[in-house]
Design a protein around this motif. Structure first.
Motif, short mmCIF file in Angstrom:
data_model
loop_
_atom_site.label_atom_id
_atom_site.label_comp_id
_atom_site.label_asym_id
_atom_site.label_seq_id
_atom_site.Cartn_x
_atom_site.Cartn_y
_atom_site.Cartn_z
N PHE A 288 17.17 2.04 -2.57
CA PHE A 288 16.73 0.86 -3.33
C PHE A 288 17.51 -0.39 -2.90
O PHE A 288 16.97 -1.50 -2.92
N GLU A 289 18.74 -0.20 -2.50
CA GLU A 289 19.50 -1.31 -1.92
C GLU A 289 18.77 -1.87 -0.71
O GLU A 289 18.61 -3.10 -0.55
N ASP A 290 18.29 -0.98 0.16
CA ASP A 290 17.57 -1.41 1.36
C ASP A 290 16.21 -2.02 1.01
O ASP A 290 15.75 -2.94 1.69
N PHE A 291 15.57 -1.52 -0.05
CA PHE A 291 14.31 -2.11 -0.51
C PHE A 291 14.54 -3.57 -0.90
O PHE A 291 13.77 -4.45 -0.50
N ILE A 292 15.58 -3.83 -1.67
CA ILE A 292 15.87 -5.20 -2.08
C ILE A 292 16.24 -6.04 -0.86
O ILE A 292 15.78 -7.19 -0.70
N HIS A 293 17.03 -5.50 0.04
CA HIS A 293 17.38 -6.23 1.26
C HIS A 293 16.13 -6.56 2.08
O HIS A 293 16.04 -7.64 2.68
N THR A 294 15.17 -5.64 2.09
CA THR A 294 13.93 -5.88 2.83
C THR A 294 13.15 -7.02 2.21
O THR A 294 12.61 -7.90 2.93
N ILE A 295 13.08 -7.06 0.89
CA ILE A 295 12.44 -8.19 0.21
C ILE A 295 13.12 -9.50 0.59
O ILE A 295 12.46 -10.54 0.78
N GLU A 296 14.43 -9.45 0.75
CA GLU A 296 15.21 -10.64 1.09
C GLU A 296 15.20 -10.96 2.58
O GLU A 296 15.79 -11.95 3.02
N GLY A 297 14.52 -10.10 3.39
CA GLY A 297 14.41 -10.37 4.81
C GLY A 297 15.55 -9.85 5.65
O GLY A 297 15.72 -10.29 6.80
N ARG A 298 16.32 -8.87 5.13
CA ARG A 298 17.46 -8.34 5.89
C ARG A 298 17.54 -6.82 5.79
O ARG A 298 18.62 -6.24 5.77
N GLY A 299 16.40 -6.16 5.77
CA GLY A 299 16.36 -4.71 5.65
C GLY A 299 16.75 -3.99 6.93
O GLY A 299 16.78 -4.59 8.02
N SER A 300 17.01 -2.69 6.80
CA SER A 300 17.46 -1.89 7.95
C SER A 300 16.32 -1.42 8.85
O SER A 300 16.56 -1.04 9.99
N GLY A 301 15.10 -1.39 8.32
CA GLY A 301 13.98 -0.86 9.09
C GLY A 301 13.83 0.64 9.02
O GLY A 301 12.97 1.21 9.72
N LEU A 302 14.60 1.31 8.17
CA LEU A 302 14.51 2.77 8.07
C LEU A 302 13.23 3.24 7.37
O LEU A 302 12.82 4.39 7.53
N LEU A 303 12.61 2.38 6.58
CA LEU A 303 11.37 2.73 5.88
C LEU A 303 10.51 1.49 5.80
O LEU A 303 11.01 0.35 5.77
N ASP A 304 9.19 1.70 5.78
CA ASP A 304 8.25 0.58 5.67
C ASP A 304 6.95 1.07 5.07
O ASP A 304 6.82 2.25 4.70
N LEU A 305 5.98 0.19 4.97
CA LEU A 305 4.69 0.54 4.40
C LEU A 305 3.95 1.59 5.23
O LEU A 305 3.47 2.59 4.67
N PRO A 306 3.79 1.42 6.55
CA PRO A 306 3.06 2.44 7.32
C PRO A 306 3.64 3.84 7.18
O PRO A 306 2.89 4.82 7.06
N GLU A 307 4.97 3.97 7.20
CA GLU A 307 5.57 5.30 7.03
C GLU A 307 5.31 5.85 5.63
O GLU A 307 5.06 7.05 5.46
N SER A 308 5.38 4.99 4.62
CA SER A 308 5.11 5.41 3.25
C SER A 308 3.69 5.94 3.12
O SER A 308 3.45 6.97 2.49
N ILE A 309 2.75 5.23 3.71
CA ILE A 309 1.34 5.64 3.66
C ILE A 309 1.12 6.93 4.43
O ILE A 309 0.45 7.86 3.96
N GLU A 310 1.69 7.03 5.62
CA GLU A 310 1.43 8.19 6.48
C GLU A 310 2.00 9.47 5.89
O GLU A 310 1.37 10.54 5.99
N ASP A 311 3.16 9.41 5.27
CA ASP A 311 3.69 10.61 4.61
C ASP A 311 2.72 11.12 3.55
O ASP A 311 2.45 12.32 3.48
N SER A 312 2.22 10.22 2.72
CA SER A 312 1.27 10.63 1.68
C SER A 312 -0.03 11.14 2.29
O SER A 312 -0.60 12.13 1.82
N ARG A 313 -0.50 10.48 3.34
CA ARG A 313 -1.76 10.90 3.97
C ARG A 313 -1.65 12.32 4.53
O ARG A 313 -2.53 13.16 4.32
N LEU A 314 -0.56 12.60 5.24
CA LEU A 314 -0.41 13.94 5.82
C LEU A 314 -0.21 14.99 4.74
O LEU A 314 -0.68 16.12 4.88
#
Length: 330
Positions: A288-314
């Motif tokens: 969640f720290e990284d989620f907030i950082h991502t909103i602020e434009g400084r995320g790590s890139g370890l998770l994103d929307l496409p990966e979130s969607i693809e996990d659920s799809r598979l």
């Protein structure tokens, strides 16, 4: 301040409250139960430890109208993830939603379209990506320590324990594969983020201690890009006297070595390591720290929307394969 509202505590909402000491720019603007009688145990305990008393609301719509959050945390009944996520996105909120993001492929497509057309960020709570042992494994693989990956296996085992009543109804909980095996799918995609081509899965509700339609065992076989084979097992049969509630394991076989994650440690065999001592763990942000950082434009890139969607799809495709007892194209 970034205002956060929490719906429910049926899964991983405590990843929010446990990250708050690292996020002074975040405040909890409100919370509500997602279903009548939901205990909210972890979240309420964390509120107490933090010395905060956010306002409780009777339902999430009233909560969001009054508290006007920037971030909506969705952790209710699994069958409600889709509706709650779309609701938040359509109102300009960032949405941090437990997985799976929907319980049908049609519903998942609705979530995807909403997210792609929204101003806010949507993530699924794929928490394992931020465990130091899995993060360390990813770093080692990305650095070429086992060469080209050829084979992967993942295991997710839980105690069944005393689960909420909705686990007895598949229409509400979605099944073992979308709730538990999805973690194993994410382990594999984290270490080898290439396309899946085929899936063949099985699951069984036999010996489920009377938990209605709840499956307690599942196996998935996935054929990935470049003829890489992957296997995922999931179960609710971990003995009650086990030292930990869960048992997460991964084995990655490459052309130059073998890497294993077991007991929250990483073991590596290659030309420089004989596998007898664990590899020192590396640290990354909390999810969640990284989620907030991502909103602020400084995320790590370890998770994103496409990966979130693809996990659920598979996960949903794998459940469909198990239901049909059929090999499906991904």
């Amino acid at each position: 301040m970034i205002r956060v509202c929490i719906i429910g505590n049926s899964g991983h909402a405590a990843t929010v409250t446990r990250a708050l000491p690292k996020l002074p720019q975040v405040e909890i603007a409100g919370w509500c139960r997602a279903w009548e009688g939901e205990p909210m145990t972890e979240v309420l305990e964390d509120f107490g430890k933090l010395g905060i008393s956010p306002t409780e609301y009777p339902d999430y719509r009233q909560m969001t109208e009054r508290a006007k959050p920037d971030v909506l945390v969705v952790d209710g009944l699994f069958c409600d993830h889709e509706e709650m996520a779309v609701y938040g996105l359509s109102r300009g909120m960032h949405v941090y939603c437990d997985k799976p993001l929907a319980l049908s492929l049609e519903g998942l497509e609705r979530v995807r379209e909403s997210a792609e057309n929204a101003k806010g960020v949507l993530w699924a709570m794929q928490t394992a990506r931020y465990d130091p042992w899995f993060y360390t494994a990813k770093c080692l693989i990305d650095e070429g320590e086992i060469g080209e990956i050829r084979l992967l296996s993942a295991r997710k085992s839980y105690r069944l324990g005393q689960r909420a009543p909705f686990f007895r109804e598949r229409d509400l909980h979605g099944g073992l594969i979308p709730w538990v095996a999805i973690h194993g799918i994410d382990f594999i995609r984290y270490l080898y983020p290439k396309a899946a081509k085929q899936v063949l899965a099985s699951h069984s509700a036999r010996s489920n201690s009377g938990f209605g339609s709840l499956e307690v065992t599942a196996q998935l076989m996935l054929l990935l890009e470049n003829e890489v084979m992957a296997q995922v097992s999931a179960d609710y049969l971990r003995p009650a006297n086990a030292a930990t509630h869960g048992d997460d394991r991964v084995r990655a076989v490459g052309t130059e070595g073998v890497l294993e994650v077991e007991n929250d440690q990483v073991w590596l065999i290659n030309s420089r390591n004989d596998g007898r001592a664990p590899i020192p763990l590396r640290q990354c942000p909390m999810i969640f720290e990284d989620f907030i950082h991502t909103i602020e434009g400084r995320g790590s890139g370890l998770l994103d929307l496409p990966e979130s969607i693809e996990d659920s799809r598979l996960a949903l495709l794998s459940r469909e394969s198990a239901d049909q007892n059929a090999l499906l194209q991904c």
